[in-house]
Design a protein around this motif. Structure first.
Motif, PDB file in Angstrom:
ATOM      1  N   ARG A  39       0.868  -1.187   0.000  1.00 66.32           N
ATOM      2  CA  ARG A  39       0.000   0.000   0.000  1.00 66.32           C
ATOM      3  C   ARG A  39       0.904   1.236   0.000  1.00 66.32           C
ATOM      4  NH1 ARG A  39      -3.111  -0.818   5.426  1.00 66.32           N
ATOM      5  NH2 ARG A  39      -0.919  -1.134   6.022  1.00 66.32           N
ATOM      6  N   VAL A  40       0.859   1.998  -1.087  1.00 69.39           N
ATOM      7  CA  VAL A  40       1.808   3.096  -1.288  1.00 69.39           C
ATOM      8  C   VAL A  40       1.080   4.437  -1.309  1.00 69.39           C
ATOM      9  CG1 VAL A  40       3.689   3.985  -2.711  1.00 69.39           C
ATOM     10  CG2 VAL A  40       3.151   1.532  -2.752  1.00 69.39           C
ATOM     11  N   LEU A  41       1.657   5.406  -0.603  1.00 67.75           N
ATOM     12  CA  LEU A  41       1.246   6.795  -0.740  1.00 67.75           C
ATOM     13  C   LEU A  41       2.349   7.500  -1.512  1.00 67.75           C
ATOM     14  CD1 LEU A  41      -0.800   9.021  -0.066  1.00 67.75           C
ATOM     15  CD2 LEU A  41       0.530   9.492   2.014  1.00 67.75           C
ATOM     16  N   LEU A  42       2.034   7.979  -2.702  1.00 72.78           N
ATOM     17  CA  LEU A  42       2.995   8.629  -3.586  1.00 72.78           C
ATOM     18  C   LEU A  42       2.724  10.130  -3.562  1.00 72.78           C
ATOM     19  CD1 LEU A  42       5.209   8.458  -5.791  1.00 72.78           C
ATOM     20  CD2 LEU A  42       3.379   7.980  -7.441  1.00 72.78           C
ATOM     21  N   ALA A  63      -5.549  12.610  -1.180  1.00 74.93           N
ATOM     22  CA  ALA A  63      -5.137  11.360  -1.816  1.00 74.93           C
ATOM     23  C   ALA A  63      -6.150  10.897  -2.857  1.00 74.93           C
ATOM     24  CB  ALA A  63      -4.959  10.270  -0.765  1.00 74.93           C
ATOM     25  N   THR A  64      -5.646  10.502  -4.027  1.00 71.92           N
ATOM     26  CA  THR A  64      -6.453   9.953  -5.122  1.00 71.92           C
ATOM     27  C   THR A  64      -5.913   8.570  -5.466  1.00 71.92           C
ATOM     28  OG1 THR A  64      -6.886  12.147  -6.049  1.00 71.92           O
ATOM     29  CG2 THR A  64      -7.176  10.262  -7.519  1.00 71.92           C
ATOM     30  N   PHE A  67      -4.017   3.493  -8.714  1.00 69.33           N
ATOM     31  CA  PHE A  67      -3.791   2.105  -9.110  1.00 69.33           C
ATOM     32  C   PHE A  67      -4.224   1.193  -7.974  1.00 69.33           C
ATOM     33  CE2 PHE A  67      -1.210  -1.764  -9.011  1.00 69.33           C
ATOM     34  CZ  PHE A  67      -1.473  -2.280 -10.275  1.00 69.33           C
ATOM     35  N   THR A  68      -4.858   0.074  -8.350  1.00 69.35           N
ATOM     36  CA  THR A  68      -5.221  -0.920  -7.353  1.00 69.35           C
ATOM     37  C   THR A  68      -5.150  -2.307  -7.975  1.00 69.35           C
ATOM     38  OG1 THR A  68      -6.911  -1.595  -5.747  1.00 69.35           O
ATOM     39  CG2 THR A  68      -7.701  -0.769  -7.858  1.00 69.35           C
ATOM     40  N   GLN A  69      -4.669  -3.259  -7.194  1.00 69.55           N
ATOM     41  CA  GLN A  69      -4.583  -4.651  -7.639  1.00 69.55           C
ATOM     42  C   GLN A  69      -4.539  -5.541  -6.409  1.00 69.55           C
ATOM     43  OE1 GLN A  69      -1.798  -5.977 -10.835  1.00 69.55           O
ATOM     44  NE2 GLN A  69      -0.962  -7.342  -9.276  1.00 69.55           N
ATOM     45  N   GLU A  70      -5.560  -6.371  -6.255  1.00 66.84           N
ATOM     46  CA  GLU A  70      -5.665  -7.272  -5.109  1.00 66.84           C
ATOM     47  C   GLU A  70      -5.432  -6.492  -3.810  1.00 66.84           C
ATOM     48  OE1 GLU A  70      -3.133 -10.636  -5.796  1.00 66.84           O
ATOM     49  OE2 GLU A  70      -4.205 -11.236  -7.607  1.00 66.84           O
ATOM     50  N   ASN A  71      -4.363  -6.831  -3.055  1.00 63.03           N
ATOM     51  CA  ASN A  71      -4.135  -6.169  -1.778  1.00 63.03           C
ATOM     52  C   ASN A  71      -3.298  -4.901  -1.900  1.00 63.03           C
ATOM     53  OD1 ASN A  71      -5.516  -8.204  -0.381  1.00 63.03           O
ATOM     54  ND2 ASN A  71      -3.694  -9.490  -0.298  1.00 63.03           N
ATOM     55  N   GLY A  72      -2.761  -4.630  -3.076  1.00 59.50           N
ATOM     56  CA  GLY A  72      -1.895  -3.468  -3.242  1.00 59.50           C
ATOM     57  C   GLY A  72      -2.584  -2.314  -3.934  1.00 59.50           C
ATOM     58  N   HIS A  73      -2.120  -1.096  -3.625  1.00 59.38           N
ATOM     59  CA  HIS A  73      -2.660   0.075  -4.316  1.00 59.38           C
ATOM     60  C   HIS A  73      -1.686   1.241  -4.196  1.00 59.38           C
ATOM     61  CE1 HIS A  73      -4.396   0.571  -0.150  1.00 59.38           C
ATOM     62  NE2 HIS A  73      -3.858   1.767  -0.328  1.00 59.38           N
ATOM     63  N   VAL A  74      -1.903   2.228  -5.059  1.00 63.62           N
ATOM     64  CA  VAL A  74      -1.141   3.482  -5.017  1.00 63.62           C
ATOM     65  C   VAL A  74      -2.127   4.630  -4.888  1.00 63.62           C
ATOM     66  CG1 VAL A  74       0.472   5.012  -6.205  1.00 63.62           C
ATOM     67  CG2 VAL A  74       0.683   2.522  -6.495  1.00 63.62           C
ATOM     68  N   ASP A  75      -1.941   5.439  -3.852  1.00 60.59           N
ATOM     69  CA  ASP A  75      -2.675   6.687  -3.690  1.00 60.59           C
ATOM     70  C   ASP A  75      -1.703   7.831  -3.935  1.00 60.59           C
ATOM     71  OD1 ASP A  75      -5.051   5.396  -2.957  1.00 60.59           O
ATOM     72  OD2 ASP A  75      -4.415   5.275  -0.864  1.00 60.59           O
ATOM     73  N   ALA A  76      -2.119   8.822  -4.695  1.00 67.39           N
ATOM     74  CA  ALA A  76      -1.217   9.904  -5.088  1.00 67.39           C
ATOM     75  C   ALA A  76      -1.709  11.257  -4.588  1.00 67.39           C
ATOM     76  CB  ALA A  76      -1.052   9.933  -6.606  1.00 67.39           C
ATOM     77  N   VAL A  77      -0.748  12.102  -4.208  1.00 62.57           N
ATOM     78  CA  VAL A  77      -1.031  13.451  -3.693  1.00 62.57           C
ATOM     79  C   VAL A  77      -0.077  14.431  -4.352  1.00 62.57           C
ATOM     80  CG1 VAL A  77      -0.947  14.946  -1.654  1.00 62.57           C
ATOM     81  CG2 VAL A  77      -1.816  12.609  -1.445  1.00 62.57           C
ATOM     82  N   SER A 137      -0.607   8.666   7.522  1.00 59.71           N
ATOM     83  CA  SER A 137      -0.577   7.478   6.664  1.00 59.71           C
ATOM     84  C   SER A 137      -0.015   6.255   7.363  1.00 59.71           C
ATOM     85  CB  SER A 137       0.265   7.768   5.408  1.00 59.71           C
ATOM     86  OG  SER A 137       1.630   7.952   5.754  1.00 59.71           O
ATOM     87  N   ARG A 138       0.346   6.390   8.613  1.00 58.48           N
ATOM     88  CA  ARG A 138       1.040   5.306   9.309  1.00 58.48           C
ATOM     89  C   ARG A 138       0.244   4.005   9.303  1.00 58.48           C
ATOM     90  NH1 ARG A 138       5.424   5.338  12.197  1.00 58.48           N
ATOM     91  NH2 ARG A 138       5.486   7.613  12.138  1.00 58.48           N
ATOM     92  N   ASP A 139      -1.056   4.084   9.484  1.00 57.99           N
ATOM     93  CA  ASP A 139      -1.887   2.877   9.528  1.00 57.99           C
ATOM     94  C   ASP A 139      -2.455   2.490   8.168  1.00 57.99           C
ATOM     95  OD1 ASP A 139      -1.518   2.622  12.299  1.00 57.99           O
ATOM     96  OD2 ASP A 139      -3.209   3.964  12.723  1.00 57.99           O
ATOM     97  N   SER A 140      -2.549   3.438   7.260  1.00 57.99           N
ATOM     98  CA  SER A 140      -3.219   3.166   5.984  1.00 57.99           C
ATOM     99  C   SER A 140      -2.272   2.782   4.854  1.00 57.99           C
ATOM    100  CB  SER A 140      -4.027   4.402   5.547  1.00 57.99           C
ATOM    101  OG  SER A 140      -3.179   5.542   5.458  1.00 57.99           O
ATOM    102  N   HIS A 141      -0.972   3.062   5.006  1.00 57.27           N
ATOM    103  CA  HIS A 141      -0.014   2.792   3.932  1.00 57.27           C
ATOM    104  C   HIS A 141       1.266   2.179   4.505  1.00 57.27           C
ATOM    105  CE1 HIS A 141      -2.658   5.900   2.201  1.00 57.27           C
ATOM    106  NE2 HIS A 141      -2.412   5.310   1.038  1.00 57.27           N
ATOM    107  N   ASP A 142       1.845   1.264   3.748  1.00 55.23           N
ATOM    108  CA  ASP A 142       3.090   0.618   4.169  1.00 55.23           C
ATOM    109  C   ASP A 142       4.310   1.473   3.838  1.00 55.23           C
ATOM    110  OD1 ASP A 142       1.602  -1.826   4.802  1.00 55.23           O
ATOM    111  OD2 ASP A 142       1.440  -2.048   2.620  1.00 55.23           O
ATOM    112  N   LEU A 143       4.208   2.254   2.786  1.00 55.88           N
ATOM    113  CA  LEU A 143       5.353   3.004   2.277  1.00 55.88           C
ATOM    114  C   LEU A 143       4.883   4.358   1.753  1.00 55.88           C
ATOM    115  CD1 LEU A 143       8.387   3.043   1.269  1.00 55.88           C
ATOM    116  CD2 LEU A 143       7.509   2.077  -0.880  1.00 55.88           C
TER     117      LEU A 143
END
Length: 323
Positions: A39-42, A63-64, A67-77, A137-143
């Motif tokens: 789970r990425v915050l870009l 955050a928008t 990209f999303t796929q199964e358990n992974g996603h990218v949110d961008a700001v 983002s500590r709880d919502s994103h891994d990176l």
């Protein structure tokens, strides 16, 4: 190599000279990590945002999902410093108007309006938003991956947490001395008023801001939590700037973990590109000699525009396969 780095860090900063492909590299790395379930915050910190164009989507300070796929996603700001400044000063203004007498409202508002455009307000607002995004983002994103502005701007920004923490501590110490003198004066004249509510609220605000910047400073300089990826191309000026960036990051106590040499010319596509490739090798040799054991990741020149998830995936494959 870069995927392993992403898996082992909380924050990644991607930076370098303007025009070397920072946005494409940060987006491709975010995509690669998300495809493996992360789970990425870009976040773009560059005032001249290109992140939305890279993903072919309209982005904002919120955050928008791009990209999303199964358990992974990218949110961008795309950080909007002016929006951060307006939110901050709206809160300060509301507090001041509540605590100050009516006769001082006009002059206080005039002072706040001038402060909005004071030197350093833009950088301070960007840093404030970075600290906020890291915290929330500590709880919502891994990176969290930061697609940064050109080198000079980013290095100034990364030096700010320590400067602002020190400045705030100095201001707090000055207020402590003033409060002790005021308390002594009240005892002499026999008054026992508690600390004025405006002073107490200002002190709480300053302490909260100091703690937020101190936490960010500690995280950014923790090599187990944060790394900086320098992006360059194999030309004289970008290589020289990359060497300087590595040296300045080291001075700031920030881990420069990898250097991506982007857009390498092919050696088997005609004489012109073969000659260019040979010159690139000379520049890369200079880079290797200057940065020691920092890994260099070389990425080939790709055809077409790197826009949209499909195109970014081509670069992601190159980044994660390169050695």
């Amino acid at each position: 190599m870069l995927l392993d780095l992403a898996r082992s860090r909380r924050l990644l900063f991607v930076g370098g000279k303007g025009g070397v492909g920072k946005t494409s590299v940060s987006s491709a790395l975010a995509l690669a990590y998300a495809r493996h379930g992360g789970r990425v915050l870009l976040v773009s910190t560059d005032p001249a945002h290109n992140l939305g164009q890279a993903w072919d989507q309209s982005l904002s300070d919120g955050a928008t999902r791009v990209f999303t796929q199964e358990n992974g996603h990218v949110d961008a700001v795309e950080i909007d410093p002016q929006a951060t400044i307006e939110r901050h000063f709206a809160t300060v203004s509301a507090t001041m108007m509540r605590l100050l007498p009516d006769r001082l409202h006009a002059s206080a508002q005039q002072h706040l309006d001038q402060a909005k455009s004071a030197p350093g307000s833009h950088e301070s607002a960007v840093l404030e938003r970075i600290a906020e995004l890291v915290e929330t983002s500590r709880d919502s994103h891994d990176l969290v991956i930061f697609d940064t502005a050109p080198s000079g701007h980013t290095l100034r920004l990364l030096s700010l947490p320590e400067k602002l923490t020190t400045w705030t501590e100095t201001l707090l110490a000055s207020r402590d001395r003033s409060e002790r003198f005021a308390a002594a004066a009240r005892s002499v004249v026999g008054t026992k008023d508690d600390e004025p509510s405006a002073d107490a609220e200002l002190r709480r605000t300053l302490i909260a801001r100091r703690d937020r910047f101190e936490l960010l400073r500690g995280l950014v300089t923790d090599s187990l939590a944060t790394s900086f990826i320098v992006v360059s191309i194999a030309e004289r000026l970008p290589i020289a700037e990359s060497i300087d960036v590595v040296q300045q990051l080291t001075a700031l106590g920030i881990d420069a973990s990898s250097i991506v040499v982007n857009r390498r010319s092919p050696s088997d596509a005609g004489d012109v590109l073969a000659e260019r490739r040979a010159r690139e090798e000379q520049h890369i040799a200079r880079l290797r000699a200057a940065v020691g054991s920092i890994p260099l990741i070389q990425v080939p020149l790709l055809a077409g525009d790197l826009t949209g998830a499909d195109s970014l995936n081509e670069l992601a494959v190159c980044l994660t396969a390169a050695a």
